[in-house]
Design a protein around this motif. Structure first.
Motif, PDB file in Angstrom:
ATOM      1  N   PRO A 186     -20.550   2.037   4.873  1.00 27.16           N
ATOM      2  CA  PRO A 186     -20.016   3.134   4.078  1.00 27.16           C
ATOM      3  C   PRO A 186     -18.621   2.795   3.555  1.00 27.16           C
ATOM      4  O   PRO A 186     -17.914   1.952   4.118  1.00 27.16           O
ATOM      5  CB  PRO A 186     -19.967   4.295   5.070  1.00 27.16           C
ATOM      6  CG  PRO A 186     -19.839   3.636   6.407  1.00 27.16           C
ATOM      7  CD  PRO A 186     -20.616   2.359   6.314  1.00 27.16           C
ATOM      8  N   VAL A 187     -18.227   3.464   2.472  1.00 24.48           N
ATOM      9  CA  VAL A 187     -16.953   3.205   1.806  1.00 24.48           C
ATOM     10  C   VAL A 187     -15.928   4.257   2.216  1.00 24.48           C
ATOM     11  O   VAL A 187     -16.198   5.462   2.155  1.00 24.48           O
ATOM     12  CB  VAL A 187     -17.126   3.212   0.274  1.00 24.48           C
ATOM     13  CG1 VAL A 187     -15.788   2.992  -0.421  1.00 24.48           C
ATOM     14  CG2 VAL A 187     -18.128   2.137  -0.149  1.00 24.48           C
ATOM     15  N   VAL A 188     -14.747   3.792   2.642  1.00 22.24           N
ATOM     16  CA  VAL A 188     -13.638   4.686   2.992  1.00 22.24           C
ATOM     17  C   VAL A 188     -12.398   4.220   2.237  1.00 22.24           C
ATOM     18  O   VAL A 188     -12.314   3.065   1.819  1.00 22.24           O
ATOM     19  CB  VAL A 188     -13.365   4.689   4.511  1.00 22.24           C
ATOM     20  CG1 VAL A 188     -14.600   5.142   5.286  1.00 22.24           C
ATOM     21  CG2 VAL A 188     -12.925   3.305   4.994  1.00 22.24           C
ATOM     22  N   PRO A 189     -11.402   5.084   2.024  1.00 21.73           N
ATOM     23  CA  PRO A 189     -10.176   4.659   1.323  1.00 21.73           C
ATOM     24  C   PRO A 189      -9.501   3.473   2.002  1.00 21.73           C
ATOM     25  O   PRO A 189      -9.579   3.296   3.222  1.00 21.73           O
ATOM     26  CB  PRO A 189      -9.299   5.911   1.378  1.00 21.73           C
ATOM     27  CG  PRO A 189     -10.267   7.043   1.459  1.00 21.73           C
ATOM     28  CD  PRO A 189     -11.400   6.537   2.314  1.00 21.73           C
ATOM     29  N   SER A 190      -8.827   2.663   1.196  1.00 21.77           N
ATOM     30  CA  SER A 190      -8.239   1.415   1.691  1.00 21.77           C
ATOM     31  C   SER A 190      -7.187   1.620   2.768  1.00 21.77           C
ATOM     32  O   SER A 190      -6.952   0.726   3.590  1.00 21.77           O
ATOM     33  CB  SER A 190      -7.620   0.635   0.523  1.00 21.77           C
ATOM     34  OG  SER A 190      -8.560   0.414  -0.505  1.00 21.77           O
ATOM     35  N   ASP A 191      -6.532   2.782   2.778  1.00 22.73           N
ATOM     36  CA  ASP A 191      -5.494   3.031   3.789  1.00 22.73           C
ATOM     37  C   ASP A 191      -6.017   3.868   4.950  1.00 22.73           C
ATOM     38  O   ASP A 191      -5.252   4.566   5.625  1.00 22.73           O
ATOM     39  CB  ASP A 191      -4.268   3.692   3.165  1.00 22.73           C
ATOM     40  CG  ASP A 191      -4.606   4.995   2.450  1.00 22.73           C
ATOM     41  OD1 ASP A 191      -5.782   5.384   2.420  1.00 22.73           O
ATOM     42  OD2 ASP A 191      -3.670   5.627   1.914  1.00 22.73           O
ATOM     43  N   THR A 192      -7.314   3.749   5.229  1.00 22.52           N
ATOM     44  CA  THR A 192      -7.927   4.493   6.334  1.00 22.52           C
ATOM     45  C   THR A 192      -7.784   3.745   7.659  1.00 22.52           C
ATOM     46  O   THR A 192      -8.066   2.543   7.739  1.00 22.52           O
ATOM     47  CB  THR A 192      -9.421   4.734   6.064  1.00 22.52           C
ATOM     48  OG1 THR A 192      -9.567   5.501   4.874  1.00 22.52           O
ATOM     49  CG2 THR A 192     -10.093   5.450   7.227  1.00 22.52           C
ATOM     50  N   VAL A 193      -7.353   4.454   8.696  1.00 19.56           N
ATOM     51  CA  VAL A 193      -7.432   3.929  10.060  1.00 19.56           C
ATOM     52  C   VAL A 193      -8.857   4.172  10.540  1.00 19.56           C
ATOM     53  O   VAL A 193      -9.268   5.308  10.771  1.00 19.56           O
ATOM     54  CB  VAL A 193      -6.424   4.627  10.988  1.00 19.56           C
ATOM     55  CG1 VAL A 193      -6.615   4.149  12.426  1.00 19.56           C
ATOM     56  CG2 VAL A 193      -4.997   4.349  10.530  1.00 19.56           C
ATOM     57  N   ILE A 194      -9.644   3.108  10.643  1.00 14.87           N
ATOM     58  CA  ILE A 194     -11.065   3.285  10.964  1.00 14.87           C
ATOM     59  C   ILE A 194     -11.327   3.367  12.463  1.00 14.87           C
ATOM     60  O   ILE A 194     -12.423   3.728  12.888  1.00 14.87           O
ATOM     61  CB  ILE A 194     -11.931   2.154  10.358  1.00 14.87           C
ATOM     62  CG1 ILE A 194     -11.528   0.786  10.925  1.00 14.87           C
ATOM     63  CG2 ILE A 194     -11.831   2.164   8.844  1.00 14.87           C
ATOM     64  CD1 ILE A 194     -12.540  -0.306  10.613  1.00 14.87           C
ATOM     65  N   GLY A 195     -10.348   3.039  13.271  1.00 19.68           N
ATOM     66  CA  GLY A 195     -10.507   3.073  14.714  1.00 19.68           C
ATOM     67  C   GLY A 195      -9.370   2.331  15.383  1.00 19.68           C
ATOM     68  O   GLY A 195      -8.358   2.002  14.734  1.00 19.68           O
TER      69      GLY A 195
END
Length: 470
Positions: A186-195
């Motif tokens: 899935p696509v999330v914004p580039s400045d996302t903390v994914i974990g």
């Protein structure tokens, strides 16, 4: 401090940043093989191994300072992908962005385009169906490492936009879903903390667990951030290939002939990714038995025009602005008086000419944008005098260079700081240290060579279209 991980084509870079600059950097090599004509493959298991090695080397150099890492931010090469099972084990060789086995052999306008990830996935489905059937996920190097760090699967818009697999809204297009199911991230914004860094990953990397991990952006988009490129000062990078990226704000679709439109970190950018740069110099290095740095020094001693030899830099097919995957590199005008430095000079001149061609296509776009007044340089040869001399002369544009020369990592650090609530400034993080003006006499010389260079390149394109060369 922020740790950046840059998953390139030929190496992984682990860099440690503070708000006022680069603390230290370490690298680990990656190896690409060509088991068949047009093939470019990597062992995807080496992506994580190289990250572990680069971080170990960085930890040794930084003398325990990795304990102070407050965030990890990622970047890397785009369009390369591997197939993985649920445990993260590759089900077959990864397909590198330069692989052209899925390219068409025709010469009409439809086939004069980049080979996309969709094309390569279709080739995999047709030729390695068992590897696809045994896989659960299709991930690029950056996305695989982010998953290994956090256990979370994701990509970002800048990576997704160049694949052809996703629509503008970030959803997988129906054609690709039919081809590969739900294996794409899935696509999330580039400045996302994914974990955060898991306990297992922390042990591998000798880092504390729980560090936030930012998904980051593609290498070219991070280079745009790290050079502070804009509509009047595009970014030019020298790596395995050369690239010119011009932020444009609104989406240009269709893009100008010969270049592509991709998502930037906010807005859009036009890009021209050439066939070869550092890879061609490395090839010549192996052939001559001289290191790339030694060849660059010898090239500086060769006069403009390389004593009559002209190179065409298409080792893996002609990419932007030509899009002729069957074309190949060549040297024209060879004589027994030539030396390795002359061939190296011709390499720099050939790469600069393709960069200039891409820039000309971008500047001819409709509606027209602001006039380009300079270039921001980055990459392995950014501060190499002969490259700076040739590029300024060929484009007729002044250039600026920043302290670290590591714009992709700097851009990733800026995204990591933004994501964790401590925005950094690019001019503090990586200040401009050199601004080089154009030599008018050199610019006139290279401008007069344009018809000759175009004839040489056009002749090799015609050879690629000849039935005898297919």
């Amino acid at each position: 401090m922020i740790l950046t991980l840059d998953l390139g084509t030929s190496r992984v870079k682990a860099a440690l940043w503070e708000s006022d600059g680069l603390v230290d950097l370490a690298e680990a090599a990656l190896h690409t093989t060509s088991p068949a004509p047009g093939a470019s493959e990597q062992d995807a298991s080496t992506w994580w191994d190289a990250v572990v090695g680069a971080c170990a080397a960085l930890g040794a150099r930084a003398l325990g300072r990795l304990d102070g890492v407050e965030a990890i931010s990622c970047t890397g090469a785009r369009q390369t992908f591997g197939l993985f099972d649920a445990a993260g084990t590759p089900t077959g060789p990864a397909i590198v962005w330069s692989d052209v086995r899925s390219a068409g052999a025709g010469d009409d306008d439809e086939e004069r385009r980049a080979v996309s990830v969709v094309d390569r996935l279709a080739w995999v489905a047709a030729n390695r169906a068992d590897e696809l059937e045994r896989s659960d996920r299709i991930l690029g190097p950056r996305d695989l490492v982010a998953w290994r760090l956090t256990g979370m699967v994701a990509t970002d818009p800048t990576m997704a936009s160049l694949t052809g697999c996703y629509g503008p809204d970030g959803t997988v297009v129906d054609e690709v879903t039919l081809l590969v199911g739900d294996r794409l991230p899935p696509v999330v914004p580039s400045d996302t903390v994914i974990g955060t860094v898991t306990g297992d990953a922390a042990k591998f990397l000798d880092l504390p667990a729980g560090i936030p991990v930012v998904i980051g952006a593609g290498d070219r988009q991070c280079e745009v951030l790290g050079t502070d490129a804009g509509a009047t000062v595009p970014m030019v990078s020298w790596g395995t290939t050369a690239n010119i990226s011009l932020p444009v704000g609104p989406m240009y679709m269709p893009p100008p002939s010969g270049v592509v439109t991709t998502r930037a970190v906010g807005g859009w950018q036009l890009e021209g990714g050439t066939s070869a740069a550092g890879s061609l110099l490395s090839w010549l290095s192996d052939l001559c038995g001289r290191s790339p740095s030694e060849l660059a020094e010898l090239a500086a001693a060769s006069p403009p025009g390389a004593r009559g030899v002209t190179a065409v830099p298409w080792l893996s097919g002609a990419r932007a602005p030509w899009w002729r995957p069957g074309a190949r590199a060549g040297f024209v005008g060879l004589s027994n008086e030539l030396e390795p430095g002359d061939l190296a000079r011709a390499v720099f001149e050939a790469v600069a000419r393709d960069v200039q061609r891409c820039l000309a296509r971008m500047e001819a776009r409709e509606p027209a944008g602001p006039v380009v007044t300079g270039l921001g340089l980055t990459g392995g040869a950014a501060d190499t005098p002969v490259w700076v001399e040739v590029l300024t002369g060929t484009t007729g544009l002044p250039v600026r260079l920043r302290l670290s020369g590591q714009a992709a990592s700097a851009g990733a650090a800026l995204l990591g700081a933004r994501a964790t609530g401590t925005p950094w400034g690019v001019d503090t993080l990586d200040p401009v240290v050199h601004q080089v003006a154009v030599d008018p006499a050199l610019a006139r010389f290279y401008a007069e060579r344009v018809p000759h260079d175009d004839r040489v390149a056009g002749t090799l394109i015609d050879l690629e279209l000849s039935p005898l060369c297919r």
